[in-house]
Scaffold this motif. Structure first.
Motif, PDB file in Angstrom:
ATOM      1  N   GLY A  45       0.839  -1.181   0.000  1.00  0.00           N
ATOM      2  CA  GLY A  45       0.000   0.000   0.000  1.00  0.00           C
ATOM      3  C   GLY A  45       0.880   1.239   0.000  1.00  0.00           C
ATOM      4  O   GLY A  45       1.964   1.243   0.587  1.00  0.00           O
ATOM      5  N   PHE A  46       0.441   2.271  -0.646  1.00  0.00           N
ATOM      6  CA  PHE A  46       1.266   3.475  -0.813  1.00  0.00           C
ATOM      7  C   PHE A  46       1.214   4.333   0.443  1.00  0.00           C
ATOM      8  O   PHE A  46       0.133   4.707   0.918  1.00  0.00           O
ATOM      9  CB  PHE A  46       0.779   4.280  -2.011  1.00  0.00           C
ATOM     10  CG  PHE A  46       1.557   5.539  -2.247  1.00  0.00           C
ATOM     11  CD1 PHE A  46       2.875   5.493  -2.673  1.00  0.00           C
ATOM     12  CD2 PHE A  46       0.982   6.777  -2.011  1.00  0.00           C
ATOM     13  CE1 PHE A  46       3.604   6.660  -2.881  1.00  0.00           C
ATOM     14  CE2 PHE A  46       1.689   7.944  -2.216  1.00  0.00           C
ATOM     15  CZ  PHE A  46       3.010   7.879  -2.653  1.00  0.00           C
ATOM     16  N   ARG A  47       2.404   4.638   0.985  1.00  0.00           N
ATOM     17  CA  ARG A  47       2.480   5.514   2.158  1.00  0.00           C
ATOM     18  C   ARG A  47       2.484   6.959   1.685  1.00  0.00           C
ATOM     19  O   ARG A  47       3.411   7.397   0.982  1.00  0.00           O
ATOM     20  CB  ARG A  47       3.736   5.210   2.980  1.00  0.00           C
ATOM     21  CG  ARG A  47       3.698   5.833   4.380  1.00  0.00           C
ATOM     22  CD  ARG A  47       4.878   5.375   5.221  1.00  0.00           C
ATOM     23  NE  ARG A  47       6.124   6.026   4.834  1.00  0.00           N
ATOM     24  CZ  ARG A  47       7.304   5.743   5.379  1.00  0.00           C
ATOM     25  NH1 ARG A  47       7.389   4.809   6.293  1.00  0.00           N
ATOM     26  NH2 ARG A  47       8.391   6.378   4.988  1.00  0.00           N
ATOM     27  N   THR A  53       2.170   8.967   7.818  1.00  0.00           N
ATOM     28  CA  THR A  53       2.337   7.526   7.970  1.00  0.00           C
ATOM     29  C   THR A  53       1.094   6.780   7.501  1.00  0.00           C
ATOM     30  O   THR A  53       0.983   5.567   7.692  1.00  0.00           O
ATOM     31  CB  THR A  53       2.628   7.164   9.439  1.00  0.00           C
ATOM     32  OG1 THR A  53       1.582   7.690  10.271  1.00  0.00           O
ATOM     33  CG2 THR A  53       3.968   7.739   9.884  1.00  0.00           C
ATOM     34  N   TYR A  54       0.156   7.501   6.876  1.00  0.00           N
ATOM     35  CA  TYR A  54      -1.053   6.860   6.362  1.00  0.00           C
ATOM     36  C   TYR A  54      -0.717   6.040   5.120  1.00  0.00           C
ATOM     37  O   TYR A  54       0.014   6.496   4.235  1.00  0.00           O
ATOM     38  CB  TYR A  54      -2.110   7.908   6.015  1.00  0.00           C
ATOM     39  CG  TYR A  54      -3.339   7.321   5.351  1.00  0.00           C
ATOM     40  CD1 TYR A  54      -4.277   6.605   6.087  1.00  0.00           C
ATOM     41  CD2 TYR A  54      -3.537   7.476   3.979  1.00  0.00           C
ATOM     42  CE1 TYR A  54      -5.386   6.052   5.472  1.00  0.00           C
ATOM     43  CE2 TYR A  54      -4.653   6.929   3.360  1.00  0.00           C
ATOM     44  CZ  TYR A  54      -5.577   6.220   4.104  1.00  0.00           C
ATOM     45  OH  TYR A  54      -6.671   5.670   3.497  1.00  0.00           O
ATOM     46  N   VAL A  82       9.054   9.992  10.802  1.00  0.00           N
ATOM     47  CA  VAL A  82       9.322   8.642  10.305  1.00  0.00           C
ATOM     48  C   VAL A  82       9.935   8.669   8.911  1.00  0.00           C
ATOM     49  O   VAL A  82      10.936   8.007   8.630  1.00  0.00           O
ATOM     50  CB  VAL A  82       8.032   7.798  10.307  1.00  0.00           C
ATOM     51  CG1 VAL A  82       8.266   6.457   9.604  1.00  0.00           C
ATOM     52  CG2 VAL A  82       7.545   7.566  11.730  1.00  0.00           C
ATOM     53  N   GLY A  83       9.362   9.459   8.017  1.00  0.00           N
ATOM     54  CA  GLY A  83       9.834   9.505   6.638  1.00  0.00           C
ATOM     55  C   GLY A  83      11.199  10.127   6.458  1.00  0.00           C
ATOM     56  O   GLY A  83      11.819   9.985   5.405  1.00  0.00           O
ATOM     57  N   HIS A 121       6.080   2.166   9.359  1.00  0.00           N
ATOM     58  CA  HIS A 121       7.486   2.403   9.015  1.00  0.00           C
ATOM     59  C   HIS A 121       7.886   1.712   7.715  1.00  0.00           C
ATOM     60  O   HIS A 121       8.999   1.931   7.223  1.00  0.00           O
ATOM     61  CB  HIS A 121       8.403   1.921  10.143  1.00  0.00           C
ATOM     62  CG  HIS A 121       8.477   2.844  11.324  1.00  0.00           C
ATOM     63  ND1 HIS A 121       7.359   3.309  11.981  1.00  0.00           N
ATOM     64  CD2 HIS A 121       9.542   3.394  11.970  1.00  0.00           C
ATOM     65  CE1 HIS A 121       7.729   4.088  12.977  1.00  0.00           C
ATOM     66  NE2 HIS A 121       9.040   4.171  12.976  1.00  0.00           N
ATOM     67  N   LEU A 122       7.019   0.882   7.166  1.00  0.00           N
ATOM     68  CA  LEU A 122       7.343   0.140   5.951  1.00  0.00           C
ATOM     69  C   LEU A 122       7.339   1.065   4.743  1.00  0.00           C
ATOM     70  O   LEU A 122       6.443   1.901   4.586  1.00  0.00           O
ATOM     71  CB  LEU A 122       6.328  -0.989   5.732  1.00  0.00           C
ATOM     72  CG  LEU A 122       6.133  -1.980   6.885  1.00  0.00           C
ATOM     73  CD1 LEU A 122       5.066  -2.999   6.521  1.00  0.00           C
ATOM     74  CD2 LEU A 122       7.449  -2.669   7.241  1.00  0.00           C
TER      75      LEU A 122
END
Length: 287
Positions: free
Chosen positions: A44-46, A51-52, A79-80, A265-266
């Motif tokens: 799925g696209f972050r 972080t959605y 996070v990014g 975090h993926l």
């Protein structure tokens, strides 16, 4: 030229990114210095600057995954914006892994912490074992067998752990079957909405995860987990987590070092090698 630059930025932002393998930790799947394309849509696209994850999909066990560092030096770093790591996912949300004291996945049979297994000990050490059982609160545990000068009883993995601590080697209490994993413990990988029971061997890992990723205050006192100042025996997590491992166990840059990796975090799944000095590896699919 401008069009090409814009297209390249769009592809990197919304479709693929590139990762350079920094060490020997993923040999022989990926070698140091190789560069791989990572598919940002695999799970799925972050959405950028959040972080959605849009159209979220689960990781498959065995995937080689690119993700942001779940334990940076500065926890306030978005996070990014954190450094990226690449490892193989060996534990999915809800899985139970048998891990030894070094947090390496063992080949022991996977056990529930409360499932019973058979343990044997010399019959002349019965009184010592009975005293230890009484001290740790194990009641109504009857002998289930006698063979070759040894008594046989059934204990849960947790009861066996408590007895080993209390006995401190005074009784030669051993699993009747080697695969019962006397030197490793079952760790449940937290899943969203799932209550995970607290044990002495997982309390530190759970505490660190709650503080880093669940946004709660937590601490450990002895073998007890405190969340927001209250003692808890279970904790229900709000995110899905993953256990990441290096191909080469000597390389510590995996979940043994930085803990569980939450789904937010993926970044994506390693797809194809686009730069390499290895013969026949160019554009090879990452496996």
């Amino acid at each position: 030229m401008l069009t090409a630059v814009v297209l390249a930025l769009l592809v990197k932002t919304f479709a693929f990114t590139s990762c350079t393998i920094p060490s020997t930790g993923m040999e022989n799947s990926l070698y140091q210095g190789e560069r791989v394309l990572v598919n940002k849509w695999s799970y799925g696209f972050r959405v950028p600057f959040s972080t959605y994850r849009w159209r979220e999909r689960p990781v498959a066990k065995g995937d080689i995954v690119l993700f942001n560092n779940p334990n940076p030096r500065s926890p306030r770093t978005a996070v990014g914006s954190r450094e990226v790591f690449i490892s193989r996912c060996v534990g999915l949300p809800g899985d139970t892994l048998m891990l030894n004291d070094e947090l390496l996945v063992t080949n022991d049979r996977v056990l529930s912490p409360d499932s019973k297994s058979l343990y044997e000990y010399p019959y002349m050490q019965e009184d010592t074992l009975q005293e230890a059982m009484s001290r740790v609160g194990i009641k109504d545990n009857r002998l289930v067998g006698y063979a070759d000068g040894k008594y046989i009883r059934s204990f849960s993995h947790y009861e066996y752990y408590l007895l080993r601590q209390k006995l401190a080697g005074k009784v030669n209490l051993l699993p009747s079957y080697r695969e019962d994993g006397g030197k490793s413990h079952p760790f449940v990988v937290p899943a969203r909405g799932q209550a995970v029971k607290v044990y002495p061997w997982n309390v530190t890992l759970l505490c660190n995860t709650i503080v880093r990723h669940e946004g709660r205050q937590a601490s450990v006192s002895g073998d007890t987990l405190l969340v927001d100042g209250k003692k808890v025996q279970t904790y229900t997590f709000t995110k899905n987590y993953h256990w990441m491992a290096s191909n080469n166990p000597v390389n510590l840059c995996d979940s043994r070092l930085f803990g569980l990796v939450p789904d937010d975090h993926l970044i994506g799944k390693a797809w194809r090698i686009w730069f390499t000095s290895g013969k026949g590896r160019l554009f090879q699919e990452v496996q």
